[in-house]
Scaffold this motif. Structure first.
Motif, PDB file in Angstrom:
ATOM      1  N   ILE A   1      -5.171   5.443   0.140  1.00 24.45           N
ATOM      2  CA  ILE A   1      -4.595   4.135  -0.170  1.00 24.45           C
ATOM      3  C   ILE A   1      -3.676   3.656   0.958  1.00 24.45           C
ATOM      4  O   ILE A   1      -3.676   2.485   1.326  1.00 24.45           O
ATOM      5  CB  ILE A   1      -3.819   4.184  -1.512  1.00 24.45           C
ATOM      6  CG1 ILE A   1      -4.796   4.360  -2.664  1.00 24.45           C
ATOM      7  CG2 ILE A   1      -2.984   2.938  -1.711  1.00 24.45           C
ATOM      8  CD1 ILE A   1      -4.136   4.619  -4.008  1.00 24.45           C
ATOM      9  N   ALA A   2      -2.909   4.569   1.528  1.00 24.14           N
ATOM     10  CA  ALA A   2      -1.923   4.191   2.545  1.00 24.14           C
ATOM     11  C   ALA A   2      -2.543   3.815   3.886  1.00 24.14           C
ATOM     12  O   ALA A   2      -1.873   3.184   4.706  1.00 24.14           O
ATOM     13  CB  ALA A   2      -0.933   5.319   2.731  1.00 24.14           C
ATOM     14  N   LYS A   3      -3.787   4.183   4.113  1.00 22.81           N
ATOM     15  CA  LYS A   3      -4.425   3.879   5.418  1.00 22.81           C
ATOM     16  C   LYS A   3      -4.542   2.417   5.662  1.00 22.81           C
ATOM     17  O   LYS A   3      -4.761   1.568   4.984  1.00 22.81           O
ATOM     18  CB  LYS A   3      -5.796   4.519   5.505  1.00 22.81           C
ATOM     19  CG  LYS A   3      -5.724   5.947   5.914  1.00 22.81           C
ATOM     20  CD  LYS A   3      -7.115   6.479   6.163  1.00 22.81           C
ATOM     21  CE  LYS A   3      -7.042   7.920   6.620  1.00 22.81           C
ATOM     22  NZ  LYS A   3      -8.355   8.481   6.850  1.00 22.81           N
TER      23      LYS A   3
ATOM     24  N   ALA B   1       0.928   4.083  -2.872  1.00 25.12           N
ATOM     25  CA  ALA B   1       0.686   5.479  -2.512  1.00 25.12           C
ATOM     26  C   ALA B   1       1.791   6.386  -3.049  1.00 25.12           C
ATOM     27  O   ALA B   1       1.510   7.471  -3.574  1.00 25.12           O
ATOM     28  CB  ALA B   1       0.563   5.620  -1.001  1.00 25.12           C
TER      29      ALA B   1
ATOM     30  N   ARG C   1       0.827  -1.203   0.000  1.00 21.59           N
ATOM     31  CA  ARG C   1       0.000   0.000   0.000  1.00 21.59           C
ATOM     32  C   ARG C   1       0.865   1.258   0.000  1.00 21.59           C
ATOM     33  O   ARG C   1       0.551   2.236  -0.666  1.00 21.59           O
ATOM     34  CB  ARG C   1      -0.923   0.009   1.211  1.00 21.59           C
ATOM     35  CG  ARG C   1      -2.070  -0.935   1.076  1.00 21.59           C
ATOM     36  CD  ARG C   1      -2.923  -0.911   2.317  1.00 21.59           C
ATOM     37  NE  ARG C   1      -4.219  -1.434   1.992  1.00 21.59           N
ATOM     38  CZ  ARG C   1      -5.351  -0.865   2.345  1.00 21.59           C
ATOM     39  NH1 ARG C   1      -5.346   0.216   3.073  1.00 21.59           N
ATOM     40  NH2 ARG C   1      -6.498  -1.407   1.986  1.00 21.59           N
ATOM     41  N   ALA C   2       1.957   1.247   0.749  1.00 20.51           N
ATOM     42  CA  ALA C   2       2.847   2.404   0.788  1.00 20.51           C
ATOM     43  C   ALA C   2       3.507   2.630  -0.569  1.00 20.51           C
ATOM     44  O   ALA C   2       3.633   3.772  -1.021  1.00 20.51           O
ATOM     45  CB  ALA C   2       3.901   2.215   1.873  1.00 20.51           C
TER      46      ALA C   2
ATOM     47  N   SER D   1      -3.940  14.019  -5.839  1.00 17.29           N
ATOM     48  CA  SER D   1      -3.129  12.795  -5.812  1.00 17.29           C
ATOM     49  C   SER D   1      -2.644  12.490  -4.400  1.00 17.29           C
ATOM     50  O   SER D   1      -2.566  11.315  -4.005  1.00 17.29           O
ATOM     51  CB  SER D   1      -1.953  12.899  -6.779  1.00 17.29           C
ATOM     52  OG  SER D   1      -1.026  13.867  -6.336  1.00 17.29           O
ATOM     53  N   SER D   2      -2.353  13.505  -3.603  1.00 18.94           N
ATOM     54  CA  SER D   2      -1.924  13.242  -2.232  1.00 18.94           C
ATOM     55  C   SER D   2      -3.084  12.754  -1.362  1.00 18.94           C
ATOM     56  O   SER D   2      -2.885  11.905  -0.486  1.00 18.94           O
ATOM     57  CB  SER D   2      -1.283  14.485  -1.623  1.00 18.94           C
ATOM     58  OG  SER D   2      -2.225  15.518  -1.476  1.00 18.94           O
TER      59      SER D   2
ATOM     60  N   ALA E   1      -3.504   9.152  -2.374  1.00 18.95           N
ATOM     61  CA  ALA E   1      -2.410   8.358  -1.784  1.00 18.95           C
ATOM     62  C   ALA E   1      -2.619   8.162  -0.287  1.00 18.95           C
ATOM     63  O   ALA E   1      -2.329   7.090   0.247  1.00 18.95           O
ATOM     64  CB  ALA E   1      -1.078   9.054  -2.047  1.00 18.95           C
ATOM     65  N   GLY E   2      -3.138   9.177   0.385  1.00 20.42           N
ATOM     66  CA  GLY E   2      -3.419   9.034   1.822  1.00 20.42           C
ATOM     67  C   GLY E   2      -4.502   8.006   2.096  1.00 20.42           C
ATOM     68  O   GLY E   2      -4.432   7.258   3.063  1.00 20.42           O
TER      69      GLY E   2
END
Length: 86
Positions: free
Chosen positions: A84-86, A15, A11-12, A77-78, A81-82
């Motif tokens: 997705i990264a959760k 992201a 995930r990271a 996009s940020s 990405a946030g």
């Protein structure tokens, strides 16, 4: 336990890739399409004698909005990405 760590690492990575794609997209749309390309078109039109006030006006508006559009693309996009990264 290892499966969760692998999943969070994946995930990271995704992201980070989303952020990189967002930056590239913002540079292309904000920098090239909305800023540099219209200025070059006005220069070519000036050289050929076909420059109009409408062309100058649209170029000025596009140049003024280029930074805003690029910022919105990077922001979106940020945010993605946030999520997705959760």
């Amino acid at each position: 336990m290892r499966n969760r760590k692998d999943r969070s690492t994946l995930r990271a990575v995704i992201a980070v890739l989303v952020i990189i794609v967002g930056i590239i997209l913002a540079a292309y749309i904000g920098g090239w399409i909305l800023f540099i390309k219209p200025i070059i078109a006005c220069c070519i039109a000036f050289d050929s004698g076909t420059l109009t006030a409408f062309m100058i006006g649209t170029t000025v508006i596009k140049a003024l909005l280029a930074g805003t559009v690029a910022s919105l693309i990077i922001w979106a996009s940020s945010v993605i990405a946030g999520i997705i990264a959760k």
